[in-house]
Design an enzyme around this catalytic site. Sequence first.
Site, PDB file in Angstrom:
ATOM      1  CG  ASP A  14      -2.666   3.551   4.907  1.00  9.23           C
ATOM      2  OD1 ASP A  14      -1.801   4.400   5.145  1.00  9.23           O
ATOM      3  OD2 ASP A  14      -2.390   2.350   4.706  1.00  9.23           O
ATOM      4  CE  LYS A 112       0.937   2.513   5.730  1.00  9.82           C
ATOM      5  NZ  LYS A 112       0.367   1.566   4.760  1.00  9.82           N
ATOM      6  CB  CYS A 157      -2.521  -0.198   7.232  1.00  8.76           C
ATOM      7  SG  CYS A 157      -1.852  -0.771   5.649  1.00  8.76           S
TER       8      CYS A 157
END
Length: 212
Positions: A14, A112, A157
Amino acid sequence: MNAKKITDALLVVDVQNDFCPGGALAVPDGDRVVPVINRLADLFEVVLHTQDWHPAGHHSFASSHEGKDPYDVITVDYGKQVLWPDHCVQKTEGAAFHPGLDTSRSQLILRKGFRKHIDSYSAFFENDQQTVTGLTGYLRSRNIDTLYVTGLAADFCVKWTVLDAIKEGFHVNVVEDAVRGIDLDGSLEQAWQEMNGAGARVLTSDTLLHRI
Ligand code: VGL
Ligand code: ZN
């Protein structure tokens, strides 16, 4: 040890505009991971990226819940859910990778968080801890057994990806200078404890760069 083995993967979590300074859910110094990750990417045969990729009106957004503010915590079917500012909305600039991030050697960009009613911190399982992303199968079928995890955010994450990777039986290394955290009420310190406690090995990028 040679980090370039084909059974090792660099997993970049990310590193998107919204998690960098100026973004909707900026992680302090989030952009500082970019040059470190770019250097590491050259060492690895296998480089994989994740991308938080929410539809507008995603249920992890405070704006989807009347009377709620960002960082409030609510209870949903699968347990507690932190409510976030709108971030990483599909097709927006905020969802794009940081412009300095070199993704040219990426072999997989795993998206995701695209299911409107389930958040997904981990690259392996969504937050219901049952819905799979398919990453375990991808890694197993390529005989990848060791991950070097980098990116944002260390306490969300990255942490959930590390914990799930260990549960799935992978050897997991966290590159500490290639991650940064949000730190909500001590969540960063807790994340390091949980990752260490679960058996993740924590190392610095120098250790990898100078061992080659
Ligand atoms: C993340 C909060 C919400 C992350 C993603 O990438 O750590 N955190 N969505
Ligand atoms: Zn998100």
